[in-house]
Design a protein around this motif. Structure first.
Motif: not given
Length: 612
Positions: A50-51, A54-55, A156, A158, A530, A537, A540
């Motif tokens: 998830d990180y 998101e990034n 994120p 999550c 994503h 979103e 999630h």
């Protein structure tokens, strides 16, 4: 245009040759594993995925715990340029099969390995991977995709499902925020610490950043129609970073809302704060290391454990305590003596692991230099048992590794028998916090007391099952006494609570039957998208219950999958097939136990990857 698939390894877990400690759950796999239907059940998503998603800017799909069929289905429809696989050493056998499917269905896609399994040497990994990440992953992927590398790391949204007890799924969700990676304590066995070379990788710089990330994910869940009752704050030793933790405390006081946090703290770090300050921050449960009395780790220095634990319990903060057995100084009598000291602390949860030589750690190098690996591990190490629940090397006080593994099982059983079910133990801590704080002049702590009262009342029905099915007379009597105290301090049960209390013995029986039959014990698939056309979103939050297979994700398909897996397992046993992991252990894996495996740099183009 690049398109990335990030995925965990495939379910099911716990198959032939696999350790029961490796799977999608932390509590049930490694902590409350001996507690049967009273065990805390919670599937934890692979937050790293998830990180990463998101990034970065690249369109991304994440899969948490797909079945083999679901993984292949995703490959066949996805048209991915890159596929990232997150794994640990004990799940490397699953990864090899998954790579075969990537090569078959997405032959042009580049395979990226990540996770703590990448501590394995290049000669084992590079035949399967085109790139290997052995560092903080956001920066690695940004560099791989040619994106800007110096941007901040965003937390994120999550969440995970709340904990299930006796098969009852609470309606709330549990949040997650990672403050940083790595640990500066540098314990000789710790993969987490040495993976990052004893450096702390700070994701959230200030205490206010941590607080705002916590509040943002709470508000996001509420906007999606869910309450976030608690949150995991991931940081190997949050309280050790004193300035940031102090600023976080100031923000909690300023905000005035009682939080419910689970986090990690050493004696060294916790000793820098009073119990009231830790309660003001909102910690309901702290994972703390008991390890061994003579282990000599710097993180154990500070206040005495009896004093520290008593103070934390008085404000409603429970302890999840880790013990290690198999240190060279420990014989069986010493281990049992240390376990008695641990029992006297009355922690809410206990993890008991075997001292373990993980590749890339100083202890692994020591075991190799002293030629201490048992012959069967030296010649054919089965990587599926690299899990903290097997004894791999010779010990001055134990001739047979089975003796240590047997003792480990005994200690888990003894913890349950003597202290009782973890939900009851937590409830006792919360009730103590409520009693001590309900009239506190500090408004934040008084509000915390009301929150603790709600948690106690929410768990009250479990006591009906505990008074009947707890594992010993002592544990049952403790449950009866606790129920009297709950009623004295918080009032008589409501009609709804009486109904739930009447149902919990039946839930206990049903849960025990499902566990023994191996039904609905596996995680379900959580798929998120994503920066794609179908991205929503809010899903999630709304889909996280799919991680707990059952009514929310299709009961009949889940049962059919379980029954099919059982039939296949019986067929393999009747044919007496040698599984691929055993062959691999004999043919290739001995490099792990024959020479040092210092952590190699990341690879962005592993040679010969398609040769496997």
């Amino acid at each position: 245009m690049n398109k990335l698939l990030l995925t965990s390894v495939c379910r099911p877990f716990g198959g032939a040759g696999e350790g029961a400690s490796v799977g999608a759950e932390l509590f049930h796999a490694q902590v409350t594993r001996a507690q049967g239907p009273f065990s805390l059940r919670q599937v934890i998503r692979v937050w790293a995925l998830d990180y990463l998603a998101e990034n970065i800017e690249t369109p991304t799909v994440t899969l948490h715990y797909p079945s083999r069929r679901e993984f292949v289905r995703e490959l066949r429809r996805g048209q991915y340029t890159h596929v990232g696989l997150n794994f640990v050493v004990a799940t490397f056998h699953k990864v090899r099969w998954m790579v075969e499917q990537v090569r078959r269905y997405q032959p042009r896609a580049k395979v990226i390995f990540g996770g703590y399994g990448t501590v394995l040497p290049d000669e084992l990994l590079s035949p399967y991977a085109d790139a290997i990440c052995r560092e903080e992953g956001v920066g690695f992927l940004r560099r791989l995709f040619g994106e800007r590398e110096d941007g901040p790391v965003r937390a994120p949204h999550c969440p995970t499902p709340s904990v299930r007890v006796l098969s009852y799924q609470q309606p709330q969700v549990v949040g997650h925020v990672t403050a940083g990676l790595g640990c500066p304590n540098g314990c000789d066995f710790c993969c987490t610490s040495h993976f990052f070379k004893r450096r702390y990788v700070r994701y959230l710089e200030r205490g206010r950043d941590v607080y705002e990330a916590v509040m943002a994910t709470r508000e996001r869940a509420r906007a999606d129609g869910f309450e976030m009752a608690s949150l995991a704050l991931i940081d190997e030793d949050f309280f050790l970073h004193h300035k940031r933790a102090r600023e976080f405390l100031d923000c909690c006081r300023e905000g005035g809302q009682p939080l419910g946090l689970f986090g990690f703290g050493s004696v060294r770090g916790l000793s820098r704060f009073s119990a009231r300050e830790i309660a003001e921050m909102g910690f309901d449960l702290v994972w703390n290391a008991f390890e061994g009395k003579e282990a000599g780790y710097k993180k154990q220095r500070g206040r005495s454990l009896p004093e520290l634990y008593a103070d934390l319990k008085s404000v409603g903060c429970g302890q999840m305590t880790s013990m290690i057995i198999g240190f060279p100084y420990q014989d069986e009598a010493q281990i049992r003596s240390e376990f008695e000291e641990l029992m006297a602390l009355d922690p809410a949860m206990v993890q008991c692991l075997i001292y373990f030589a993980f590749p890339g750690t100083p202890f692994h190098e020591q075991v190799l230099s002293e030629q201490r690996y048992h012959q069967r591990y030296r010649e054919a190490p089965d990587l599926r048992r690299w899990d903290g629940f097997s004894m791999h090397f010779t010990h001055p006080h134990f001739d047979d590794p089975e003796d240590v593994e047997r003792l480990q099982r005994e200690l888990y059983d003894a913890d349950f028998r003597r202290l009782g079910p973890t939900p009851v133990r937590l409830m006792r801590v919360w009730l103590s916090g409520y009693e001590n704080l309900r009239h506190d002049p500090n408004a934040l702590l008084a509000a915390r007391a009301e929150r603790l009262r709600e948690m106690v009342r929410g768990t009250l029905p479990v006591l009906s099952a505990a008074t009947m099915f707890a594992p010993s007379r002592e544990a049952r009597e403790r449950a009866v006494a606790l129920r009297r105290e709950v009623i004295r301090l918080t009032g008589e049960p409501t009609a709804t609570e009486r109904v739930f209390s009447a149902a919990t013995p039946l839930l206990y029986v049903a849960t025990r039957a499902a566990m023994r039959l191996g039904l609905l014990q596996q995680p379900g698939l959580l798929r998120t998208t994503h920066r794609m056309a179908d991205s929503d979103e809010s899903l999630h939050t709304r889909r996280v219950r799919h991680l707990h297979r059952g009514l929310s994700s299709g009961l009949l398909p889940a049962l059919a999958e379980d029954l099919t897996a059982h039939v296949r397992s019986i067929g393999r046993a009747l044919r007496r097939d040698e599984d691929g992991a055993s062959r691999y252990a004999r043919q290739r894996a001995s490099v792990v136990t024959k020479k040092p495996c210092p952590l190699s740099p990341s690879l962005t183009g592993a040679p010969g990857a398609h040769a496997a």
